[in-house]
Design a protein around this motif. Structure first.
Motif, short mmCIF file in Angstrom:
data_model
loop_
_atom_site.label_atom_id
_atom_site.label_comp_id
_atom_site.label_asym_id
_atom_site.label_seq_id
_atom_site.Cartn_x
_atom_site.Cartn_y
_atom_site.Cartn_z
N UNK A 1 0.78 -1.23 0.00
CA UNK A 1 0.00 0.00 0.00
C UNK A 1 0.81 1.28 0.00
N UNK A 2 2.13 1.14 -0.03
CA UNK A 2 3.01 2.32 -0.02
C UNK A 2 3.28 2.76 -1.46
N UNK A 3 3.19 4.06 -1.71
CA UNK A 3 3.49 4.59 -3.03
C UNK A 3 4.78 5.42 -3.05
N UNK A 4 5.27 5.77 -1.87
CA UNK A 4 6.49 6.59 -1.77
C UNK A 4 7.38 6.00 -0.68
N UNK A 5 8.48 5.39 -1.10
CA UNK A 5 9.43 4.78 -0.15
C UNK A 5 10.72 5.58 -0.15
N UNK A 6 11.12 6.02 1.03
CA UNK A 6 12.39 6.71 1.21
C UNK A 6 13.25 5.87 2.13
N UNK A 7 14.49 5.60 1.70
CA UNK A 7 15.43 4.88 2.54
C UNK A 7 16.55 5.84 2.93
N UNK A 8 16.61 6.13 4.22
CA UNK A 8 17.60 7.06 4.78
C UNK A 8 18.88 6.28 5.07
N UNK A 9 19.94 6.60 4.33
CA UNK A 9 21.21 5.87 4.42
C UNK A 9 22.28 6.65 5.18
N UNK A 10 21.89 7.71 5.89
CA UNK A 10 22.87 8.59 6.55
C UNK A 10 23.81 7.83 7.48
N UNK A 11 23.29 6.83 8.17
CA UNK A 11 24.10 6.11 9.14
C UNK A 11 24.53 4.72 8.69
N UNK A 12 24.52 4.50 7.37
CA UNK A 12 25.07 3.26 6.80
C UNK A 12 26.48 3.56 6.35
N UNK A 13 27.45 2.86 6.92
CA UNK A 13 28.85 3.12 6.56
C UNK A 13 29.46 2.03 5.69
N UNK A 14 28.68 0.97 5.39
CA UNK A 14 29.19 -0.11 4.55
C UNK A 14 28.00 -0.80 3.90
N UNK A 15 28.16 -1.16 2.62
CA UNK A 15 27.13 -1.93 1.93
C UNK A 15 27.82 -3.01 1.11
N UNK A 16 27.30 -4.22 1.19
CA UNK A 16 27.86 -5.35 0.43
C UNK A 16 26.92 -5.68 -0.74
N UNK A 17 27.30 -6.68 -1.52
CA UNK A 17 26.47 -7.10 -2.64
C UNK A 17 25.11 -7.59 -2.16
N UNK A 18 25.05 -8.18 -0.97
CA UNK A 18 23.76 -8.61 -0.41
C UNK A 18 22.86 -7.41 -0.15
N UNK A 19 23.43 -6.33 0.34
CA UNK A 19 22.66 -5.11 0.57
C UNK A 19 22.19 -4.49 -0.74
N UNK A 20 23.06 -4.52 -1.74
CA UNK A 20 22.69 -4.00 -3.05
C UNK A 20 21.52 -4.79 -3.63
N UNK A 21 21.54 -6.10 -3.44
CA UNK A 21 20.47 -6.96 -3.96
C UNK A 21 19.13 -6.59 -3.33
N UNK A 22 19.12 -6.33 -2.02
CA UNK A 22 17.89 -5.95 -1.34
C UNK A 22 17.37 -4.61 -1.87
#
Length: 98
Positions: free
Chosen positions: A38-59
């Motif tokens: 039911x969501x039409x606008x999704x915002x993902x706040x990445x301010x406090x993410x200091x590392x992302x792996x391929x698994x995170x990219x996939x999500x």
């Protein structure tokens, strides 16, 4: 990683903190699976993410595919070290980053 959400009508903001990697990506995937109905606008706040792996990219890519069908998704406050990964992998061309 910690995940917190705020919802306002059909807008959802997901605030992430920590590392988005093989161990934590399933947590985000589960949260998004149950939260985006039911969501039409999704915002993902990445301010406090200091590392992302391929698994995170996939999500993130999976979430983008879902949201493309029902609305829009954007990443906000992406740190330089995470932005570099998004650029090198070409995800900066696929995802909306503000």
């Amino acid at each position: 990683m910690t995940i917190s959400t705020t919802k306002d009508n059909q807008a959802l903001t997901v605030i992430l903190e920590g590392r988005l990697d093989t161990n934590t990506a399933p947590l985000l995937e589960g949260e998004l699976r149950t939260s985006v109905n039911g969501i039409t606008d999704l915002t993902i706040d990445m301010e406090n993410i200091n590392y992302i792996s391929s698994a995170g990219l996939r999500v993130l890519l999976s979430a983008q595919k879902v949201m493309k069908k029902q609305g829009s998704m954007r990443l906000v406050k992406v740190r330089p070290e995470v932005m570099e990964v998004l650029e090198v992998t070409g995800f900066s061309e696929i995802l909306t980053i503000e």
